[in-house]
Design a protein around this motif. Structure first.
Motif, PDB file in Angstrom:
ATOM      1  N   GLU A 142      -9.118  -0.230 -46.775  1.00 47.23           N
ATOM      2  CA  GLU A 142      -9.621  -1.604 -46.697  1.00 47.23           C
ATOM      3  C   GLU A 142     -10.406  -1.805 -45.399  1.00 47.23           C
ATOM      4  O   GLU A 142     -11.499  -2.385 -45.415  1.00 47.23           O
ATOM      5  CB  GLU A 142      -8.473  -2.602 -46.777  1.00 47.23           C
ATOM      6  N   ALA A 143      -9.873  -1.326 -44.292  1.00 45.68           N
ATOM      7  CA  ALA A 143     -10.581  -1.445 -43.015  1.00 45.68           C
ATOM      8  C   ALA A 143     -11.910  -0.699 -43.067  1.00 45.68           C
ATOM      9  O   ALA A 143     -12.938  -1.213 -42.608  1.00 45.68           O
ATOM     10  CB  ALA A 143      -9.715  -0.906 -41.876  1.00 45.68           C
ATOM     11  N   ARG A 144     -11.910   0.505 -43.649  1.00 42.63           N
ATOM     12  CA  ARG A 144     -13.156   1.256 -43.805  1.00 42.63           C
ATOM     13  C   ARG A 144     -14.160   0.448 -44.629  1.00 42.63           C
ATOM     14  O   ARG A 144     -15.344   0.395 -44.314  1.00 42.63           O
ATOM     15  CB  ARG A 144     -12.913   2.596 -44.505  1.00 42.63           C
ATOM     16  N   GLY A 145     -13.674  -0.177 -45.713  1.00 44.47           N
ATOM     17  CA  GLY A 145     -14.559  -0.970 -46.549  1.00 44.47           C
ATOM     18  C   GLY A 145     -15.233  -2.077 -45.766  1.00 44.47           C
ATOM     19  O   GLY A 145     -16.447  -2.299 -45.893  1.00 44.47           O
ATOM     20  N   HIS A 146     -14.474  -2.762 -44.933  1.00 44.01           N
ATOM     21  CA  HIS A 146     -15.053  -3.856 -44.149  1.00 44.01           C
ATOM     22  C   HIS A 146     -16.037  -3.324 -43.106  1.00 44.01           C
ATOM     23  O   HIS A 146     -17.105  -3.913 -42.901  1.00 44.01           O
ATOM     24  CB  HIS A 146     -13.958  -4.711 -43.520  1.00 44.01           C
ATOM     25  N   HIS A 147     -15.688  -2.208 -42.456  1.00 40.84           N
ATOM     26  CA  HIS A 147     -16.632  -1.603 -41.508  1.00 40.84           C
ATOM     27  C   HIS A 147     -17.909  -1.152 -42.216  1.00 40.84           C
ATOM     28  O   HIS A 147     -19.010  -1.368 -41.724  1.00 40.84           O
ATOM     29  CB  HIS A 147     -15.995  -0.413 -40.785  1.00 40.84           C
ATOM     30  N   LEU A 148     -17.749  -0.514 -43.373  1.00 41.52           N
ATOM     31  CA  LEU A 148     -18.925  -0.056 -44.117  1.00 41.52           C
ATOM     32  C   LEU A 148     -19.805  -1.229 -44.542  1.00 41.52           C
ATOM     33  O   LEU A 148     -21.033  -1.141 -44.529  1.00 41.52           O
ATOM     34  CB  LEU A 148     -18.491   0.764 -45.333  1.00 41.52           C
ATOM     35  N   ARG A 149     -19.172  -2.322 -44.913  1.00 42.46           N
ATOM     36  CA  ARG A 149     -19.926  -3.526 -45.306  1.00 42.46           C
ATOM     37  C   ARG A 149     -20.756  -4.017 -44.131  1.00 42.46           C
ATOM     38  O   ARG A 149     -21.929  -4.359 -44.281  1.00 42.46           O
ATOM     39  CB  ARG A 149     -18.935  -4.601 -45.776  1.00 42.46           C
ATOM     40  N   LEU A 150     -20.147  -4.048 -42.948  1.00 39.86           N
ATOM     41  CA  LEU A 150     -20.850  -4.518 -41.757  1.00 39.86           C
ATOM     42  C   LEU A 150     -21.905  -3.519 -41.285  1.00 39.86           C
ATOM     43  O   LEU A 150     -22.826  -3.879 -40.538  1.00 39.86           O
ATOM     44  CB  LEU A 150     -19.851  -4.825 -40.644  1.00 39.86           C
ATOM     45  N   ALA A 151     -21.783  -2.274 -41.743  1.00 41.85           N
ATOM     46  CA  ALA A 151     -22.778  -1.243 -41.432  1.00 41.85           C
ATOM     47  C   ALA A 151     -23.886  -1.215 -42.485  1.00 41.85           C
ATOM     48  O   ALA A 151     -24.772  -0.365 -42.433  1.00 41.85           O
ATOM     49  CB  ALA A 151     -22.105   0.124 -41.334  1.00 41.85           C
ATOM     50  N   HIS A 152     -23.810  -2.105 -43.450  1.00 43.03           N
ATOM     51  CA  HIS A 152     -24.784  -2.204 -44.549  1.00 43.03           C
ATOM     52  C   HIS A 152     -24.757  -0.973 -45.462  1.00 43.03           C
ATOM     53  O   HIS A 152     -25.752  -0.642 -46.083  1.00 43.03           O
ATOM     54  CB  HIS A 152     -26.205  -2.460 -44.022  1.00 43.03           C
ATOM     55  N   ARG A 153     -23.606  -0.342 -45.545  1.00 41.52           N
ATOM     56  CA  ARG A 153     -23.406   0.766 -46.467  1.00 41.52           C
ATOM     57  C   ARG A 153     -22.555   0.224 -47.616  1.00 41.52           C
ATOM     58  O   ARG A 153     -21.401   0.553 -47.781  1.00 41.52           O
ATOM     59  CB  ARG A 153     -22.745   1.938 -45.735  1.00 41.52           C
ATOM     60  N   ASP A 154     -23.182  -0.670 -48.384  1.00 41.02           N
ATOM     61  CA  ASP A 154     -22.474  -1.505 -49.348  1.00 41.02           C
ATOM     62  C   ASP A 154     -21.818  -0.732 -50.495  1.00 41.02           C
ATOM     63  O   ASP A 154     -20.709  -1.049 -50.895  1.00 41.02           O
ATOM     64  CB  ASP A 154     -23.402  -2.590 -49.894  1.00 41.02           C
ATOM     65  N   ARG A 155     -22.495   0.268 -51.041  1.00 48.20           N
ATOM     66  CA  ARG A 155     -21.908   1.034 -52.146  1.00 48.20           C
ATOM     67  C   ARG A 155     -20.625   1.730 -51.672  1.00 48.20           C
ATOM     68  O   ARG A 155     -19.592   1.666 -52.332  1.00 48.20           O
ATOM     69  CB  ARG A 155     -22.896   2.075 -52.687  1.00 48.20           C
ATOM     70  N   GLU A 156     -20.686   2.349 -50.499  1.00 46.29           N
ATOM     71  CA  GLU A 156     -19.500   3.000 -49.951  1.00 46.29           C
ATOM     72  C   GLU A 156     -18.403   1.987 -49.651  1.00 46.29           C
ATOM     73  O   GLU A 156     -17.217   2.282 -49.816  1.00 46.29           O
ATOM     74  CB  GLU A 156     -19.855   3.757 -48.675  1.00 46.29           C
ATOM     75  N   ALA A 157     -18.795   0.791 -49.210  1.00 43.48           N
ATOM     76  CA  ALA A 157     -17.821  -0.265 -48.918  1.00 43.48           C
ATOM     77  C   ALA A 157     -17.065  -0.658 -50.178  1.00 43.48           C
ATOM     78  O   ALA A 157     -15.836  -0.796 -50.165  1.00 43.48           O
ATOM     79  CB  ALA A 157     -18.520  -1.480 -48.311  1.00 43.48           C
ATOM     80  N   ARG A 158     -17.793  -0.832 -51.278  1.00 43.93           N
ATOM     81  CA  ARG A 158     -17.145  -1.197 -52.543  1.00 43.93           C
ATOM     82  C   ARG A 158     -16.213  -0.085 -53.009  1.00 43.93           C
ATOM     83  O   ARG A 158     -15.102  -0.352 -53.481  1.00 43.93           O
ATOM     84  CB  ARG A 158     -18.209  -1.518 -53.602  1.00 43.93           C
ATOM     85  N   GLU A 159     -16.632   1.155 -52.867  1.00 44.59           N
ATOM     86  CA  GLU A 159     -15.784   2.276 -53.271  1.00 44.59           C
ATOM     87  C   GLU A 159     -14.511   2.343 -52.429  1.00 44.59           C
ATOM     88  O   GLU A 159     -13.425   2.610 -52.952  1.00 44.59           O
ATOM     89  CB  GLU A 159     -16.569   3.581 -53.183  1.00 44.59           C
ATOM     90  N   ALA A 160     -14.631   2.095 -51.139  1.00 42.48           N
ATOM     91  CA  ALA A 160     -13.458   2.104 -50.265  1.00 42.48           C
ATOM     92  C   ALA A 160     -12.497   0.976 -50.632  1.00 42.48           C
ATOM     93  O   ALA A 160     -11.279   1.171 -50.658  1.00 42.48           O
ATOM     94  CB  ALA A 160     -13.878   1.993 -48.798  1.00 42.48           C
ATOM     95  N   LEU A 161     -13.041  -0.191 -50.936  1.00 38.37           N
ATOM     96  CA  LEU A 161     -12.184  -1.319 -51.305  1.00 38.37           C
ATOM     97  C   LEU A 161     -11.498  -1.070 -52.648  1.00 38.37           C
ATOM     98  O   LEU A 161     -10.323  -1.408 -52.816  1.00 38.37           O
ATOM     99  CB  LEU A 161     -12.983  -2.616 -51.323  1.00 38.37           C
ATOM    100  N   LEU A 162     -12.209  -0.454 -53.584  1.00 32.47           N
ATOM    101  CA  LEU A 162     -11.573  -0.080 -54.854  1.00 32.47           C
ATOM    102  C   LEU A 162     -10.446   0.905 -54.602  1.00 32.47           C
ATOM    103  O   LEU A 162      -9.348   0.760 -55.153  1.00 32.47           O
ATOM    104  CB  LEU A 162     -12.595   0.515 -55.832  1.00 32.47           C
ATOM    105  N   SER A 163     -10.678   1.876 -53.760  1.00 29.29           N
ATOM    106  CA  SER A 163      -9.632   2.842 -53.420  1.00 29.29           C
ATOM    107  C   SER A 163      -8.418   2.143 -52.808  1.00 29.29           C
ATOM    108  O   SER A 163      -7.274   2.453 -53.148  1.00 29.29           O
ATOM    109  CB  SER A 163     -10.187   3.890 -52.454  1.00 29.29           C
ATOM    110  N   ALA A 164      -8.674   1.186 -51.923  1.00 29.97           N
ATOM    111  CA  ALA A 164      -7.573   0.432 -51.308  1.00 29.97           C
ATOM    112  C   ALA A 164      -6.780  -0.320 -52.368  1.00 29.97           C
ATOM    113  O   ALA A 164      -5.545  -0.339 -52.346  1.00 29.97           O
ATOM    114  CB  ALA A 164      -8.115  -0.542 -50.263  1.00 29.97           C
ATOM    115  N   ALA A 165      -7.489  -0.940 -53.306  1.00 32.70           N
ATOM    116  CA  ALA A 165      -6.808  -1.684 -54.374  1.00 32.70           C
ATOM    117  C   ALA A 165      -5.970  -0.753 -55.242  1.00 32.70           C
ATOM    118  O   ALA A 165      -4.842  -1.085 -55.613  1.00 32.70           O
ATOM    119  CB  ALA A 165      -7.826  -2.433 -55.226  1.00 32.70           C
ATOM    120  N   LEU A 166      -6.508   0.405 -55.554  1.00 33.48           N
ATOM    121  CA  LEU A 166      -5.763   1.356 -56.389  1.00 33.48           C
ATOM    122  C   LEU A 166      -4.547   1.896 -55.647  1.00 33.48           C
ATOM    123  O   LEU A 166      -3.486   2.071 -56.248  1.00 33.48           O
ATOM    124  CB  LEU A 166      -6.675   2.487 -56.857  1.00 33.48           C
ATOM    125  N   TRP A 167      -4.693   2.147 -54.348  1.00 31.98           N
ATOM    126  CA  TRP A 167      -3.534   2.595 -53.578  1.00 31.98           C
ATOM    127  C   TRP A 167      -2.466   1.506 -53.516  1.00 31.98           C
ATOM    128  O   TRP A 167      -1.274   1.794 -53.587  1.00 31.98           O
ATOM    129  CB  TRP A 167      -3.937   3.014 -52.162  1.00 31.98           C
TER     130      TRP A 167
END
Length: 185
Positions: A97-122
């Motif tokens: 989840e933290a990676r997702g938020h950092h990636l979002r702020l880095a404008h790496r949106d696709r990776e951010a969504r994937e990280a957040l999905l991974s967090a939700a699945l975990w």
């Protein structure tokens, strides 16, 4: 003064409140010798302390000050480094989840969504229902904002299942309706 480079301390502050030695090692690999020197100076000056296997700023106000020093022009790069350093801890939902938020702020949106999905699945695997619902809701918002229909459909399907498993049939049905709408657009 510690003579530590402020940018290096800012990245450390961005990563998390308490940073594992693995993440500090990853930051050293990403940023090189300058980071190692700055980190050693910060430790020597007492700005950063070690607590078991974790590092933390000796005073919370220092971390707050450093976070306040992130300029809009530097933020994407600094958040990208923070996200990349967290990769060594992948597999923990709070880290994803933290990676997702950092990636979002880095404008790496696709990776951010994937990280957040991974967090939700975990969080599903760990039976952390409130965190899963919050993460899936955030993923729906990000997917809609980014016009990523594929991820939106996945997030809505996961959210509908989450509601159904929890006995929230009204919410499950409403989410299925949103899912149908997303599939027909």
């Amino acid at each position: 003064a510690s003579a530590a480079d402020e940018s290096d301390l800012i990245v450390l502050a961005l990563v998390r409140e308490r940073v594992s030695s693995e993440v500090v090692g990853a930051l050293a690999e990403l940023l090189g010798d300058r980071f190692n020197t700055s980190f050693a100076r910060a430790l020597g000056a007492g700005l950063v302390r070690k607590e078991g296997d974790l590092y933390a700023f000796s005073h919370g106000l220092l971390r707050d000050y450093l976070l306040g020093r992130v300029t809009p022009s530097r933020a994407p790069l600094l958040h990208a480094v923070a996200a990349d350093a967290l990769c060594v801890l992948v597999g923990r939902e709070d880290v994803e989840e933290a990676r997702g938020h950092h990636l979002r702020l880095a404008h790496r949106d696709r990776e951010a969504r994937e990280a957040l999905l991974s967090a939700a699945l975990w969080s599903w695997r760990r039976a952390d229902r409130p965190a899963r619902e919050r993460r899936l809701g955030q993923l729906v918002e990000w997917s809609m904002a980014d016009d990523d229909r594929t991820m939106l459909v996945r997030a809505l399907a996961e959210l509908a299942q989450h509601h159904g498993e929890g006995g929230k049939l009204v919410e499950a049905n409403a989410t299925v309706d949103r899912l149908r709408e997303a599939l027909t657009v």
